[in-house]
Design a protein around this motif. Structure first.
Motif, PDB file in Angstrom:
ATOM      1  N   UNK A 131       0.823  -1.197   0.000  1.00  0.00           N
ATOM      2  CA  UNK A 131       0.000   0.000   0.000  1.00  0.00           C
ATOM      3  C   UNK A 131       0.873   1.269   0.000  1.00  0.00           C
ATOM      4  N   UNK A 132       1.943   1.287   0.800  1.00  0.00           N
ATOM      5  CA  UNK A 132       2.850   2.447   0.812  1.00  0.00           C
ATOM      6  C   UNK A 132       3.571   2.604  -0.532  1.00  0.00           C
ATOM      7  N   UNK A 133       3.947   1.496  -1.135  1.00  0.00           N
ATOM      8  CA  UNK A 133       4.619   1.563  -2.433  1.00  0.00           C
ATOM      9  C   UNK A 133       3.688   2.154  -3.493  1.00  0.00           C
ATOM     10  N   UNK A 134       2.427   1.739  -3.447  1.00  0.00           N
ATOM     11  CA  UNK A 134       1.447   2.279  -4.397  1.00  0.00           C
ATOM     12  C   UNK A 134       1.246   3.776  -4.177  1.00  0.00           C
ATOM     13  N   UNK A 135       1.147   4.165  -2.899  1.00  0.00           N
ATOM     14  CA  UNK A 135       0.990   5.591  -2.593  1.00  0.00           C
ATOM     15  C   UNK A 135       2.159   6.391  -3.160  1.00  0.00           C
ATOM     16  N   UNK A 185       2.029   9.274  -6.020  1.00  0.00           N
ATOM     17  CA  UNK A 185       2.501  10.630  -5.750  1.00  0.00           C
ATOM     18  C   UNK A 185       3.509  11.073  -6.805  1.00  0.00           C
ATOM     19  N   UNK A 186       4.351  10.128  -7.236  1.00  0.00           N
ATOM     20  CA  UNK A 186       5.392  10.485  -8.190  1.00  0.00           C
ATOM     21  C   UNK A 186       4.831  10.672  -9.592  1.00  0.00           C
ATOM     22  N   UNK A 187       3.730   9.979  -9.881  1.00  0.00           N
ATOM     23  CA  UNK A 187       3.234  10.008 -11.248  1.00  0.00           C
ATOM     24  C   UNK A 187       2.100  10.980 -11.502  1.00  0.00           C
ATOM     25  N   UNK A 188       1.692  11.738 -10.502  1.00  0.00           N
ATOM     26  CA  UNK A 188       0.535  12.605 -10.747  1.00  0.00           C
ATOM     27  C   UNK A 188       0.921  14.075 -10.599  1.00  0.00           C
ATOM     28  N   UNK A 189       0.177  14.969 -11.300  1.00  0.00           N
ATOM     29  CA  UNK A 189       0.493  16.394 -11.218  1.00  0.00           C
ATOM     30  C   UNK A 189       0.236  16.947  -9.819  1.00  0.00           C
ATOM     31  N   UNK A 203      -4.108  13.040   0.231  1.00  0.00           N
ATOM     32  CA  UNK A 203      -2.657  13.160   0.439  1.00  0.00           C
ATOM     33  C   UNK A 203      -2.346  13.787   1.789  1.00  0.00           C
ATOM     34  N   UNK A 204      -3.075  14.857   2.103  1.00  0.00           N
ATOM     35  CA  UNK A 204      -2.819  15.553   3.361  1.00  0.00           C
ATOM     36  C   UNK A 204      -3.118  14.641   4.544  1.00  0.00           C
ATOM     37  N   UNK A 221       7.097  13.792   0.150  1.00  0.00           N
ATOM     38  CA  UNK A 221       6.505  13.990  -1.174  1.00  0.00           C
ATOM     39  C   UNK A 221       5.268  14.863  -1.092  1.00  0.00           C
ATOM     40  N   UNK A 222       4.381  14.517  -0.169  1.00  0.00           N
ATOM     41  CA  UNK A 222       3.111  15.230  -0.064  1.00  0.00           C
ATOM     42  C   UNK A 222       3.342  16.711   0.234  1.00  0.00           C
TER      43      UNK A 222
END
Ligand code: ADP
Length: 270
Positions: free
Chosen positions: A89-93, A97-101, A148-149, A228-229
Motif C-alpha cells: 500500500x505504501x509503495x502504491x501511494x 505521488x510520483x506520477x501525478x500532477x 494526500x494531506x 513527497x506530499x
C-alpha cells in the motif's frame, strides 16, 4: 538526463560542454544506483515475510498441532500478511505521488476535518496508552489534495504513537502564522532521534532502529511519503528531536494554500 545533454549541444558557446556532459552522466549513474537500491530494498522487504509465511505453512502442513498452537500460528501468519499489505500500500501511494500532477491550489479543506480524522486514527492506534491532544489555534482551510494531506498527517501521528512508550504524550496542533502560512505540528514525548539520523529520515526504507520499526508495523516508507506530499503542496517538513525526550515534526504550508475558515452563513432572520 537526455534533456540536459541536448541543451548543451545546442548552446552557442562551446566552453564548458564537457563538464556539463560529465555532470549529466554522473546524475544518470546516481539515478540508476538509486533505482537499483530501491528494487533491492523492496525485494528484501518482501522476501522476509514470505519466508516466514512459507515456514508457517510447512509447520501447519507437517506438524500435528493442538488447536491453541494452530491459532497461534495463524495469528503470526496474519501479522506477516498485514505487514506485506502495508508495504504494498505504501509503495502504491509513493508511485501515485510520483506520477501525478501537483494538487490544485483551489480545493479548500477544513483543517478541523483533517484533525478529527487523524484524531480517530490516533485513538484507535493508541488504545488509551498515551495522552493525546488535538488542537487548532484558529479555524482555517488548506488548499490541496485531501487524501494526500490525510496520509501525511496520519503517518506523522502514527509514528509519534509508535515511537512513544506507553504513558507518554502526543500533541497535534494547527497554527496559523501572522505572515499567513500555517502548520501542523506533531509533538511526542517519545524515544527521540539522534541528530545524525535526521537528514536521512525521509529516504525510502531508512530506519533508525530496524527491529523497532518492523515490530510496530513500520514500512520505512512513511516519512518519504510525508516529504513527497508536503513538497507537492509547496511546503516543507521540519524535524526537531532530542533522544530520550521526544520529537517534533512540522508540516509547514505556504500562505498561498492557507486561509481562515469561511464563517458559517448567518441564519436568515425570521
Ligand atoms: P517507519 O515505517 O520505519 O516508521 P518512517 O519513514 O515513517 O518509517 O520513519 C523513518 C524512521 O524515523 C523510523 O524507522 C524511526 O526510526 C524514525 N522516526 C520516525 N518518526 C519518529 C518519532 N516520532 N520518534 C522517533 N523516531 C521516529
Amino acid at each position: 538526463g537526455g534533456r540536459t545533454m541536448l541543451s548543451v549541444l545546442i548552446r552557442p558557446y562551446g566552453g564548458g560542454m564537457k563538464l556539463v556532459l560529465s555532470q549529466d552522466i554522473t546524475e544518470r549513474e546516481r539515478t540508476e544506483t538509486m533505482r537499483r537500491d530501491f528494487v533491492a530494498n523492496v525485494s528484501h522487504e518482501m522476501r522476509t515475510p514470505l519466508t516466514v509465511l512459507s515456514g508457517f505453512i510447512e509447520t501447519l502442513t507437517n506438524l500435528p498441532l493442538t488447536e491453541v498452537e494452530r491459532k497461534r500460528v495463524l495469528t503470526l501468519m496474519e501479522q506477516q500478511t498485514t505487514r506485506m499489505q502495508g508495504l504494498v500500500s505504501d509503495l502504491l501511494t509513493l508511485a501515485q505521488l510520483e506520477g501525478s500532477p501537483r494538487p490544485r491550489a483551489d480545493r479548500w479543506i477544513d483543517v478541523d476535518k483533517l484533525m478529527r480524522h487523524v484524531e480517530g486514527d490516533a485513538k484507535t492506534l493508541s488504545q488509551g496508552r498515551h495522552q493525546l491532544s488535538f488542537t487548532i489555534d484558529a479555524p482555517a482551510q488548506l488548499a490541496g489534495a485531501e487524501t494526500e494531506l490525510l496520509s501525511a498527517l496520519t503517518n506523522l501521528v502514527t509514528n509519534a504513537i509508535r515511537y512513544t512508550p506507553d504513558g507518554g504524550s502526543v500533541h497535534v496542533h494547527w497554527l496559523t502564522s501572522s505572515n499567513g502560512s500555517g502548520e501542523f505540528c506533531v509533538r511526542d514525548s517519545g524515544i527521540g532521534i539522534e541528530k545524525e539520523h535526521i537528514p536521512r529520515l525521509t529516504e525510502r526504507f531508512y530506519r533508525v532502529d530496524g527491529s523497532r520499526s518492523r515490530e510496530t508495523g513500520g514500512t520505512g516508507l512513511g516519512l518519504s511519503i510525508v516529504k513527497h506530499v508536503i513538497q507537492r503542496h509547496g511546503g516543507e517538513l521540519d524535524v526537531e528531536s532530542e533522544p530520550g525526550k521526544g520529537s517534533q515534526f512540522r508540516l509547514i504550508f505556504p500562505s498561498l494554500r492557507v486561509r481562515p475558515a469561511q464563517a458559517e452563513p448567518a441564519p436568515a432572520p425570521s
